[in-house]
Design an enzyme around this catalytic site. Structure first.
Site, mmCIF file in Angstrom:
data_model
loop_
_atom_site.group_PDB
_atom_site.id
_atom_site.type_symbol
_atom_site.label_atom_id
_atom_site.label_comp_id
_atom_site.label_asym_id
_atom_site.label_seq_id
_atom_site.Cartn_x
_atom_site.Cartn_y
_atom_site.Cartn_z
ATOM 1 N N LYS A 94 0.817 -1.217 0.000
ATOM 2 C CA LYS A 94 0.000 0.000 0.000
ATOM 3 C C LYS A 94 0.860 1.281 0.000
ATOM 4 C CE LYS A 94 -4.040 -2.034 2.243
ATOM 5 N NZ LYS A 94 -4.978 -1.922 3.372
ATOM 6 N N TYR A 118 -12.683 -1.498 -3.381
ATOM 7 C CA TYR A 118 -13.122 -1.739 -1.999
ATOM 8 C C TYR A 118 -14.640 -1.579 -1.854
ATOM 9 C CZ TYR A 118 -8.380 -2.033 -0.014
ATOM 10 O OH TYR A 118 -7.102 -2.426 0.325
ATOM 11 N N ASN A 166 -2.010 -0.007 7.078
ATOM 12 C CA ASN A 166 -1.530 -1.336 7.488
ATOM 13 C C ASN A 166 -0.643 -2.021 6.445
ATOM 14 O OD1 ASN A 166 -3.535 -1.878 5.681
ATOM 15 N ND2 ASN A 166 -4.653 -3.324 6.970
ATOM 16 N N HIS A 201 -2.270 -5.421 1.493
ATOM 17 C CA HIS A 201 -3.600 -6.013 1.321
ATOM 18 C C HIS A 201 -3.434 -7.409 0.742
ATOM 19 C CE1 HIS A 201 -7.749 -6.603 -0.012
ATOM 20 N NE2 HIS A 201 -7.210 -7.063 -1.132
ATOM 21 N N GLU A 225 -10.037 -10.034 -7.789
ATOM 22 C CA GLU A 225 -9.085 -8.947 -7.499
ATOM 23 C C GLU A 225 -7.888 -8.991 -8.459
ATOM 24 O OE1 GLU A 225 -10.044 -8.128 -2.776
ATOM 25 O OE2 GLU A 225 -8.086 -8.914 -3.311
HETATM 26 P P1 CMP Z 1 -7.391 -4.391 3.798
HETATM 27 O O1 CMP Z 1 -6.971 -5.745 4.185
HETATM 28 O O2 CMP Z 1 -6.855 -3.804 2.536
HETATM 29 O O3 CMP Z 1 -8.998 -4.364 3.713
HETATM 30 C C1 CMP Z 1 -9.762 -3.223 3.939
HETATM 31 C C2 CMP Z 1 -8.952 -2.088 4.512
HETATM 32 O O4 CMP Z 1 -9.712 -1.119 5.222
HETATM 33 C C3 CMP Z 1 -7.995 -2.632 5.567
HETATM 34 O O5 CMP Z 1 -7.001 -3.398 4.998
HETATM 35 C C4 CMP Z 1 -7.566 -1.346 6.246
HETATM 36 O O6 CMP Z 1 -6.628 -0.590 5.470
HETATM 37 C C5 CMP Z 1 -8.886 -0.606 6.252
HETATM 38 N N1 CMP Z 1 -9.624 -0.839 7.525
HETATM 39 C C6 CMP Z 1 -10.185 -1.957 7.963
HETATM 40 N N2 CMP Z 1 -10.776 -1.777 9.159
HETATM 41 C C7 CMP Z 1 -10.567 -0.496 9.480
HETATM 42 C C8 CMP Z 1 -10.916 0.313 10.588
HETATM 43 N N3 CMP Z 1 -11.592 -0.191 11.616
HETATM 44 N N4 CMP Z 1 -10.530 1.589 10.582
HETATM 45 C C9 CMP Z 1 -9.834 2.111 9.550
HETATM 46 N N5 CMP Z 1 -9.463 1.389 8.442
HETATM 47 C C10 CMP Z 1 -9.823 0.100 8.427
#
Ligand code: CMP
Length: 138
Positions: free
Chosen positions: A10, A50, A113, A116, A127
């Site tokens: 990311k 998303y 984070n 993905h 995807e």
């Molecule tokens: P990802 O695995 O890409 O899937 C959805 C994304 O939304 C996740 O990683 C995070 O980047 C984001 N995300 C998921 N839960 C939360 C949350 N509670 N608050 C903020 N961002 C979130």
């Protein structure tokens, strides 16, 4: 069974220059990188990717984040690739992620984070097709 999954390094991890380390971890895990592209999502494309999260409190922030800079999109393959990549990434929230996992090492919050991964083989197929044409994959 040899399967594919879709991985995204990311924008936070690319900006922090962690992409090389994450790619090394993928290769050292035994997964194969079949295709890669550096790609800056528009907010609209991030919304499409998303769409399953539309309406959730973090959705708009997620679109801002995912369109904030380039990411690196990877098609990975290997035995049980979906589960292995999810295991290597660690839990969505870096605070809860296992020691040594990518999100524990390089994620800074549940939103930022670092990476993905597809959550199931069916999602992996859609995807992967979102970013790569069949001709780009072995
Ligand atoms: P990802 O695995 O890409 O899937 C959805 C994304 O939304 C996740 O990683 C995070 O980047 C984001 N995300 C998921 N839960 C939360 C949350 N509670 N608050 C903020 N961002 C979130």
């Amino acid at each position: 069974m040899n399967t594919r999954t879709l991985a995204i390094i990311k924008p936070d991890a690319v900006r922090a220059k962690r992409a090389g380390k994450i790619l090394s971890m993928i290769e050292e895990s035994g997964l194969t990188v079949d295709a890669a592209r550096m790609f800056r999502l528009t907010r609209e494309l991030a919304g499409e990717f998303y769409a399953v999260h539309k309406g959730k409190p973090f959705y708009e922030g997620l679109l801002d984040f995912m369109s904030s800079g380039p990411c690196i999109v990877l098609s990975l393959s290997g035995e049980d690739a979906v589960a292995r990549w999810r295991n290597l990434m660690g839990a969505t929230n870096p605070e809860a992620a296992a020691d040594g996992s990518i999100r524990k090492l390089y994620g800074t919050s549940v939103q930022f984070n670092a990476c993905h991964g597809s959550d199931a083989p069916e999602t992996a197929a859609s995807e992967t097709a979102f970013f790569f044409s069949g001709a780009e994959l072995p």
